[in-house]
Scaffold this motif. Sequence first.
Motif, mmCIF file in Angstrom:
data_model
loop_
_atom_site.group_PDB
_atom_site.id
_atom_site.type_symbol
_atom_site.label_atom_id
_atom_site.label_comp_id
_atom_site.label_asym_id
_atom_site.label_seq_id
_atom_site.Cartn_x
_atom_site.Cartn_y
_atom_site.Cartn_z
ATOM 1 N N GLN A 136 1.008 -1.288 -0.063
ATOM 2 C CA GLN A 136 0.014 0.135 0.021
ATOM 3 C C GLN A 136 0.840 1.177 -0.085
ATOM 4 N N ASP A 137 2.209 1.039 0.406
ATOM 5 C CA ASP A 137 2.887 2.299 0.216
ATOM 6 C C ASP A 137 3.490 2.398 -1.008
ATOM 7 N N ALA A 138 3.682 1.854 -1.801
ATOM 8 C CA ALA A 138 4.221 1.724 -3.139
ATOM 9 C C ALA A 138 3.318 3.017 -4.124
ATOM 10 N N GLN A 139 4.072 3.525 -4.980
ATOM 11 C CA GLN A 139 3.436 4.393 -6.195
ATOM 12 C C GLN A 139 3.421 3.653 -7.355
ATOM 13 N N TYR A 140 2.131 4.089 -8.057
ATOM 14 C CA TYR A 140 2.107 3.980 -9.301
ATOM 15 C C TYR A 140 2.764 4.688 -10.182
ATOM 16 N N ALA A 141 3.643 4.107 -11.144
ATOM 17 C CA ALA A 141 4.221 4.817 -12.093
ATOM 18 C C ALA A 141 3.441 5.342 -13.226
ATOM 19 N N GLU A 142 3.843 6.594 -13.981
ATOM 20 C CA GLU A 142 3.023 6.822 -14.970
ATOM 21 C C GLU A 142 3.267 5.944 -16.168
ATOM 22 N N ALA A 143 2.192 5.988 -17.019
ATOM 23 C CA ALA A 143 2.424 5.088 -18.442
ATOM 24 C C ALA A 143 3.324 6.080 -19.324
ATOM 25 N N SER A 144 4.188 4.927 -19.821
ATOM 26 C CA SER A 144 5.100 5.644 -20.655
ATOM 27 C C SER A 144 5.259 4.803 -22.033
ATOM 28 N N THR A 145 6.095 5.055 -23.061
ATOM 29 C CA THR A 145 6.151 4.434 -24.065
ATOM 30 C C THR A 145 7.676 3.892 -24.277
ATOM 31 N N GLY A 146 7.726 2.619 -25.063
ATOM 32 C CA GLY A 146 9.341 2.205 -25.130
ATOM 33 C C GLY A 146 9.190 1.540 -26.319
ATOM 34 N N ALA A 147 10.409 0.834 -26.911
ATOM 35 C CA ALA A 147 10.637 0.186 -27.945
ATOM 36 C C ALA A 147 9.665 -0.943 -27.997
ATOM 37 N N ASP A 148 9.925 -1.852 -26.776
ATOM 38 C CA ASP A 148 9.301 -3.020 -26.622
ATOM 39 C C ASP A 148 9.032 -4.011 -27.856
ATOM 40 N N ASP A 149 10.373 -4.208 -28.447
ATOM 41 C CA ASP A 149 10.272 -4.898 -29.596
ATOM 42 C C ASP A 149 11.217 -6.131 -29.577
ATOM 43 N N THR A 150 11.952 -6.166 -28.413
ATOM 44 C CA THR A 150 12.648 -7.277 -28.088
ATOM 45 C C THR A 150 12.586 -8.128 -26.921
ATOM 46 N N LEU A 151 13.070 -9.267 -26.855
ATOM 47 C CA LEU A 151 12.930 -10.242 -25.574
ATOM 48 C C LEU A 151 14.126 -10.144 -24.750
ATOM 49 N N PRO A 152 14.310 -10.166 -23.530
ATOM 50 C CA PRO A 152 15.579 -9.928 -22.785
ATOM 51 C C PRO A 152 16.209 -11.328 -22.877
ATOM 52 N N ALA A 153 17.495 -11.378 -22.439
ATOM 53 C CA ALA A 153 18.192 -12.435 -22.546
ATOM 54 C C ALA A 153 17.945 -13.403 -21.361
ATOM 55 N N ALA A 154 17.504 -12.852 -19.988
ATOM 56 C CA ALA A 154 17.512 -13.456 -19.054
ATOM 57 C C ALA A 154 16.120 -13.163 -18.339
ATOM 58 N N GLN A 155 15.613 -13.810 -17.354
ATOM 59 C CA GLN A 155 14.529 -13.529 -16.730
ATOM 60 C C GLN A 155 14.242 -12.160 -16.064
ATOM 61 N N GLN A 156 13.404 -11.139 -16.311
ATOM 62 C CA GLN A 156 12.980 -10.256 -15.985
ATOM 63 C C GLN A 156 11.680 -9.550 -16.630
ATOM 64 N N ALA A 157 10.938 -8.605 -15.731
ATOM 65 C CA ALA A 157 9.671 -8.256 -16.263
ATOM 66 C C ALA A 157 9.941 -7.409 -17.595
ATOM 67 N N TYR A 158 9.005 -7.554 -18.589
ATOM 68 C CA TYR A 158 9.009 -6.645 -19.976
ATOM 69 C C TYR A 158 7.765 -6.491 -20.557
ATOM 70 N N PHE A 159 7.766 -5.713 -21.461
ATOM 71 C CA PHE A 159 6.574 -5.486 -22.334
ATOM 72 C C PHE A 159 6.910 -5.780 -23.771
ATOM 73 N N LEU A 160 6.014 -6.289 -24.552
ATOM 74 C CA LEU A 160 6.090 -6.725 -26.030
ATOM 75 C C LEU A 160 4.849 -6.254 -26.987
ATOM 76 N N ARG A 161 5.340 -5.258 -27.759
ATOM 77 C CA ARG A 161 4.444 -4.866 -28.704
ATOM 78 C C ARG A 161 3.849 -5.865 -29.696
ATOM 79 N N SER A 162 2.712 -5.990 -29.979
ATOM 80 C CA SER A 162 1.848 -6.902 -31.042
ATOM 81 C C SER A 162 2.809 -7.118 -32.054
ATOM 82 N N GLY A 163 3.021 -8.341 -32.646
ATOM 83 C CA GLY A 163 3.803 -8.732 -33.682
ATOM 84 C C GLY A 163 5.271 -8.920 -33.640
ATOM 85 N N GLU A 164 5.859 -8.325 -32.546
ATOM 86 C CA GLU A 164 7.178 -8.255 -32.270
ATOM 87 C C GLU A 164 7.755 -9.460 -31.490
#
Length: 339
Positions: free
Chosen positions: A171-199
């Motif tokens: 409950q103490d944590a803050q919500y980050a503002e929505a942002s944009t990114g390339a979101d077109d590649t997968l990371p090489a190891a385990q971590q949170a990420y976003f991926l755009r449609s078709g990428e």
Amino acid sequence: MTTFIAEQTPVTTLPGEPVPYVIEAGSGRAHVLLGEVGRALVGAEESAGAMSVMSLDGPRADRPIPLHYHDEEYEFFYCLRGAIQLWADDESRVLAPGDFGFIPPGTLHAYQLRGHHSTFVGPIVPGGWDRFFDLTGEPFGTAAFPQGPKGPPPFAKFGQAEQQFKMKYRQDAQYAEASTGADDTLPAAQQAYFLRSGEGPRHELAGQLQTLLLGSDQTEGRVTMTTVELAKGPGLPNHVHERTYESLMVIEGRLRVTLDGAEHVLTRGDTASIPAGTEHAYRGEGHYTKVLTMSAPGGLEKLIATAGAATEEHVFGTGGALDLDALREAAAGLDVTFA
């Protein structure tokens, strides 16, 4: 002489044991929580504990759910309809249909439905977390949206869920503002990420296009998720996974699936549950079909990647004949045996 095989009717309730089945879109074990409907399409009982497969849909929400994290569960957010804002630690994106987000254990996260009618789907690994909605929500028996006031959050049940499902609200944590990114590649190891449609890495095999959403490298070997797009015609012939659980959801078009000799035709939103040891095959039944694949443990992404060829295209081509010998060679070392 032509042999006709009767098509099976999809089920609307979960069987409660690890047997192959196809569940009809809009069905499943449904509960309403704060005006949103969570549906279990596959539970731990149906996958022998490998995963749960959930969908969640509802109208535009006034606020996000509370920020929290899980000690053990991997969560996956594939947007089917509308818009979903997803938070992952100190980043946030608004996902459109086809966009994807990955939340590994320990990642602070939340979501908010932002469209007038929004839906996301994905597995939860390991299986069992779908019962969160049984605990905190109320049974919901139709495919419609619940009407009327949403009511206050069930705080006492949320507290119980923290203990039962090994999660923690912040409950103490803050919500980050929505942002944009390339979101077109997968990371090489385990971590949170976003991926755009078709990428994501793409491979073509005999006219079907596999796009990797995440695989063994991103989940320490635990999960694979892909989309497969294909025209009318062969997909993969009869094969068996001895240790791997797999689920297929049709996003667009029609897919013919054979499960231990029983034939099913799936349309948009229908989901096939394929326990380990089930002999199965699929083929495109419509001129364009798109399928979301989910499997645990990871590794099945390597079959089409090895037997096929990497491509920069975002749509499938005419392809050629399926080479069964090449498939069998690619399956060596994977949990895949062709009939």
